[in-house]
Scaffold this motif. Sequence first.
Motif, mmCIF file in Angstrom:
data_model
loop_
_atom_site.group_PDB
_atom_site.id
_atom_site.type_symbol
_atom_site.label_atom_id
_atom_site.label_comp_id
_atom_site.label_asym_id
_atom_site.label_seq_id
_atom_site.Cartn_x
_atom_site.Cartn_y
_atom_site.Cartn_z
ATOM 1 N N VAL A 27 0.831 -1.206 0.000
ATOM 2 C CA VAL A 27 0.000 0.000 0.000
ATOM 3 C C VAL A 27 0.866 1.256 0.000
ATOM 4 C CG1 VAL A 27 -1.648 1.345 1.349
ATOM 5 C CG2 VAL A 27 -1.995 -1.110 1.064
ATOM 6 N N LEU A 28 1.879 1.302 0.866
ATOM 7 C CA LEU A 28 2.743 2.483 0.919
ATOM 8 C C LEU A 28 3.520 2.663 -0.384
ATOM 9 C CD1 LEU A 28 4.140 2.257 4.573
ATOM 10 C CD2 LEU A 28 2.465 3.885 3.686
ATOM 11 N N THR A 29 3.963 1.561 -0.976
ATOM 12 C CA THR A 29 4.680 1.654 -2.253
ATOM 13 C C THR A 29 3.774 2.207 -3.347
ATOM 14 O OG1 THR A 29 6.111 -0.207 -1.647
ATOM 15 C CG2 THR A 29 5.969 0.349 -3.982
ATOM 16 N N LEU A 30 2.536 1.744 -3.387
ATOM 17 C CA LEU A 30 1.588 2.259 -4.379
ATOM 18 C C LEU A 30 1.317 3.747 -4.160
ATOM 19 C CD1 LEU A 30 -0.972 -0.689 -4.628
ATOM 20 C CD2 LEU A 30 0.721 0.009 -6.324
ATOM 21 N N LEU A 31 1.247 4.171 -2.907
ATOM 22 C CA LEU A 31 1.057 5.595 -2.625
ATOM 23 C C LEU A 31 2.252 6.411 -3.118
ATOM 24 C CD1 LEU A 31 -0.509 5.563 0.970
ATOM 25 C CD2 LEU A 31 -1.650 6.104 -1.191
ATOM 26 N N VAL A 32 3.461 5.869 -2.945
ATOM 27 C CA VAL A 32 4.655 6.553 -3.456
ATOM 28 C C VAL A 32 4.590 6.660 -4.977
ATOM 29 C CG1 VAL A 32 7.154 6.368 -3.761
ATOM 30 C CG2 VAL A 32 6.150 5.930 -1.522
ATOM 31 N N VAL A 33 4.181 5.581 -5.632
ATOM 32 C CA VAL A 33 4.083 5.583 -7.099
ATOM 33 C C VAL A 33 3.076 6.633 -7.565
ATOM 34 C CG1 VAL A 33 3.368 4.228 -9.103
ATOM 35 C CG2 VAL A 33 4.816 3.186 -7.345
ATOM 36 N N PRO A 56 7.943 16.704 0.879
ATOM 37 C CA PRO A 56 9.112 17.184 0.142
ATOM 38 C C PRO A 56 10.040 18.055 0.993
ATOM 39 C CG PRO A 56 7.242 18.579 -0.345
ATOM 40 C CD PRO A 56 6.737 17.508 0.589
ATOM 41 N N ILE A 57 11.318 17.936 0.723
ATOM 42 C CA ILE A 57 12.320 18.850 1.278
ATOM 43 C C ILE A 57 12.732 19.781 0.146
ATOM 44 C CG2 ILE A 57 14.604 19.044 2.315
ATOM 45 C CD1 ILE A 57 14.222 16.206 3.400
ATOM 46 N N VAL A 58 12.422 21.066 0.280
ATOM 47 C CA VAL A 58 12.649 22.026 -0.813
ATOM 48 C C VAL A 58 13.516 23.173 -0.310
ATOM 49 C CG1 VAL A 58 11.552 23.540 -2.497
ATOM 50 C CG2 VAL A 58 10.386 21.448 -1.764
ATOM 51 N N GLN A 114 3.441 16.811 4.997
ATOM 52 C CA GLN A 114 2.682 17.405 3.897
ATOM 53 C C GLN A 114 2.185 16.351 2.912
ATOM 54 O OE1 GLN A 114 4.479 20.828 1.916
ATOM 55 N NE2 GLN A 114 3.641 20.172 -0.057
ATOM 56 N N THR A 115 3.074 15.434 2.553
ATOM 57 C CA THR A 115 2.697 14.409 1.579
ATOM 58 C C THR A 115 1.594 13.509 2.125
ATOM 59 O OG1 THR A 115 4.927 14.435 0.669
ATOM 60 C CG2 THR A 115 3.580 12.517 0.170
ATOM 61 N N ALA A 116 1.630 13.242 3.431
ATOM 62 C CA ALA A 116 0.634 12.361 4.043
ATOM 63 C C ALA A 116 -0.759 12.972 4.045
ATOM 64 C CB ALA A 116 1.056 12.024 5.472
ATOM 65 N N ALA A 117 -0.857 14.293 3.822
ATOM 66 C CA ALA A 117 -2.166 14.952 3.845
ATOM 67 C C ALA A 117 -2.429 15.750 2.573
ATOM 68 C CB ALA A 117 -2.258 15.870 5.067
ATOM 69 N N THR A 118 -1.695 15.451 1.493
ATOM 70 C CA THR A 118 -1.881 16.179 0.240
ATOM 71 C C THR A 118 -3.267 15.918 -0.337
ATOM 72 O OG1 THR A 118 0.483 16.046 -0.245
ATOM 73 C CG2 THR A 118 -0.981 16.472 -2.096
ATOM 74 N N GLU A 119 -3.925 16.981 -0.785
ATOM 75 C CA GLU A 119 -5.304 16.865 -1.271
ATOM 76 C C GLU A 119 -5.437 15.851 -2.401
ATOM 77 O OE1 GLU A 119 -8.769 19.628 -3.398
ATOM 78 O OE2 GLU A 119 -6.957 20.561 -2.559
ATOM 79 N N VAL A 122 -14.651 23.752 5.490
ATOM 80 C CA VAL A 122 -13.787 23.650 6.672
ATOM 81 C C VAL A 122 -13.384 22.197 6.913
ATOM 82 C CG1 VAL A 122 -13.629 24.073 9.157
ATOM 83 C CG2 VAL A 122 -14.836 25.700 7.690
ATOM 84 N N LEU A 123 -14.304 21.273 6.665
ATOM 85 C CA LEU A 123 -13.986 19.853 6.830
ATOM 86 C C LEU A 123 -12.889 19.428 5.850
ATOM 87 C CD1 LEU A 123 -14.688 17.198 8.270
ATOM 88 C CD2 LEU A 123 -16.410 16.784 6.493
ATOM 89 N N LYS A 124 -12.981 19.907 4.617
ATOM 90 C CA LYS A 124 -11.936 19.610 3.634
ATOM 91 C C LYS A 124 -10.600 20.206 4.068
ATOM 92 C CE LYS A 124 -14.869 19.264 -0.491
ATOM 93 N NZ LYS A 124 -15.202 19.877 -1.804
ATOM 94 N N LEU A 125 -10.649 21.407 4.619
ATOM 95 C CA LEU A 125 -9.423 22.046 5.094
ATOM 96 C C LEU A 125 -8.754 21.194 6.170
ATOM 97 C CD1 LEU A 125 -7.532 24.526 5.139
ATOM 98 C CD2 LEU A 125 -9.061 25.531 6.867
ATOM 99 N N ALA A 126 -9.559 20.652 7.072
ATOM 100 C CA ALA A 126 -9.011 19.790 8.120
ATOM 101 C C ALA A 126 -8.411 18.520 7.527
ATOM 102 C CB ALA A 126 -10.103 19.441 9.130
ATOM 103 N N ALA A 127 -9.108 17.918 6.563
ATOM 104 C CA ALA A 127 -8.647 16.662 5.968
ATOM 105 C C ALA A 127 -7.358 16.846 5.181
ATOM 106 C CB ALA A 127 -9.736 16.087 5.066
ATOM 107 N N TYR A 128 -7.231 17.995 4.484
ATOM 108 C CA TYR A 128 -6.082 18.214 3.611
ATOM 109 C C TYR A 128 -4.917 18.916 4.311
ATOM 110 C CZ TYR A 128 -9.709 17.342 0.091
ATOM 111 O OH TYR A 128 -10.738 16.796 -0.641
ATOM 112 N N SER A 129 -5.128 19.375 5.531
ATOM 113 C CA SER A 129 -4.071 20.098 6.243
ATOM 114 C C SER A 129 -3.451 19.286 7.370
ATOM 115 C CB SER A 129 -4.626 21.410 6.821
ATOM 116 O OG SER A 129 -5.172 22.232 5.806
#
Length: 525
Positions: free
Chosen positions: A27-33, A96-98, A158-163, A214-221
């Motif tokens: 599952v984690l590998t597929l998420l990375v892909v 990401p590290i930017v 950030q990646t774990a909660a990206t929209e 607001v619910l979307k903001l919570a889910a994506y942040s």
Amino acid sequence: MNPVAPVRDVLDRQLGRVTMYRLVTIVLTLLVVVYAVFTATGVIEGLSTGDNLLSLAVLLVASYASSRLLGLAFRVRPHAESAIITALLLFFLFVPIVPVGTADLVWLAIAAVLAQASKYVLAWRGRHVFNPAAAGAFLVLLAQELVGREDRINAIWQTAATEKLFPFVVVGALLVLWRTRRLDIGLVFVVVATVLIMVRLLDLAAPDQSFVDVLKLAAYSYPIVFVAGFMLSEPLTLPPRRRQQLAVAAVTAVVFAYPTWIFLVTDSPPDLGVLAISPELALLIGNLVAFAFARRSGLDLELEGSRQVAGDTHELTFRSRRSVSFVPGQYLELSLPHSGMDSRGARRTFSISSPPEAGRVAVTLRVPQQKSSSFKKALLSLEPGARVRGTGIGGDFVWPADPQTPLLLVAGGIGITPFLSQLRHEGSRDAVLVYGAASADEVPFAEELAGVRVVLVCPGHPTDLPEGWTHVEAPYLSDQIIAEAVPDLGGRRAYVSGPPAMVNAVRSGLRKRAKSLKTDYFSGY
């Protein structure tokens, strides 16, 4: 017929084909892909796919290599797949590290090394206390603070909660929680954390922002779903009883949401500096609560003997220098590093089949020739006197305290094991055991269960039945067969133990017919 049952059966059957570790890795590998494809095609803008994959490569190499070296140093066989999972989790915490520089990659590697080290150093009686990925993320922040590094890397999640990735995270988290039977634990965390965060966000919301916005903001942040599915569900850092696990989920959620809800209490919360509450620190605090609940007391076990009780079913009895405290119906986790270890690892749980007895405990297991894990084969090959580490006892599949409560026990295959412990301990209870078997010749402990009221459900006709037994000829168990065989079913509390397909087949019918129902799945079936 329950319309959910076919879906449940398919999920159990398909997810049961792989180990828990393998499922999380996939599952984690597929998420990375998916994430890499989205950054490469511009679905997620402004990020370098190459830099992200370079960060992942550094994490994988550092995590795997340090796991091997630490295994050599501590003289234990490391679990390679666990090291890979830790690296993948750290990817979703830090990337990401930017921009990403050489020094950043070095510190990223240090985070992976610290995560692996926490499994060995921050451990108690053979089990690590803290989630390794969370520990690595927190410890690398402390290390950078100690050396005075200004441009620090830290877990931004950030990646774990990206929209754009959120729907995929939800599906992956649900699969993992379903496989581990921890949907309720994940739900408690998600609900408590979301409510606490939403209260503050609604207070700050603009007049034109709807509740859904607001619910979307919570889910994506906030990485609420990711933490629930992939971090909080880690079995080695959870306490043994379900009510304790739910309490840990709630406590972790409250701490997780602290940076948000604290502003409802005060406009000037204390500055905690490097100890400021973050998702990884919330997890570590939850791990400490779990550790306090668990009161882990490792057992140094010596094999007293083993015996074949039926076909490929064996009972192994161990002696312990310390008292073995458990409630009949609970399980014992064993740790046995061995050569040729497969992906299922060096730890397995088995239902205890013996009654509580000072200094002695027994487990019963099936060891088929074709599909057995390397762990089971290694365990069965042990000679008397060999030592095995018991790393935990837990489970909630226990009888009610009132000895007058009438019971229905439904078992399929090796699912008879917890009932054996209970019947050996309290054989005088008003209990009816309905046992489903492939044939009458494959019933373990038949002689010992003579005198117990048993309904044997299997094809064909047994040549001989023990005292107190009756037979129903049928290819498999069903709630209808059970209801006909046990006329007073409505006054009994039902307990069902066995393969997921069997449990699912009788669950809905028994829930309607029996006074109450408790099930015991074994995901290893």
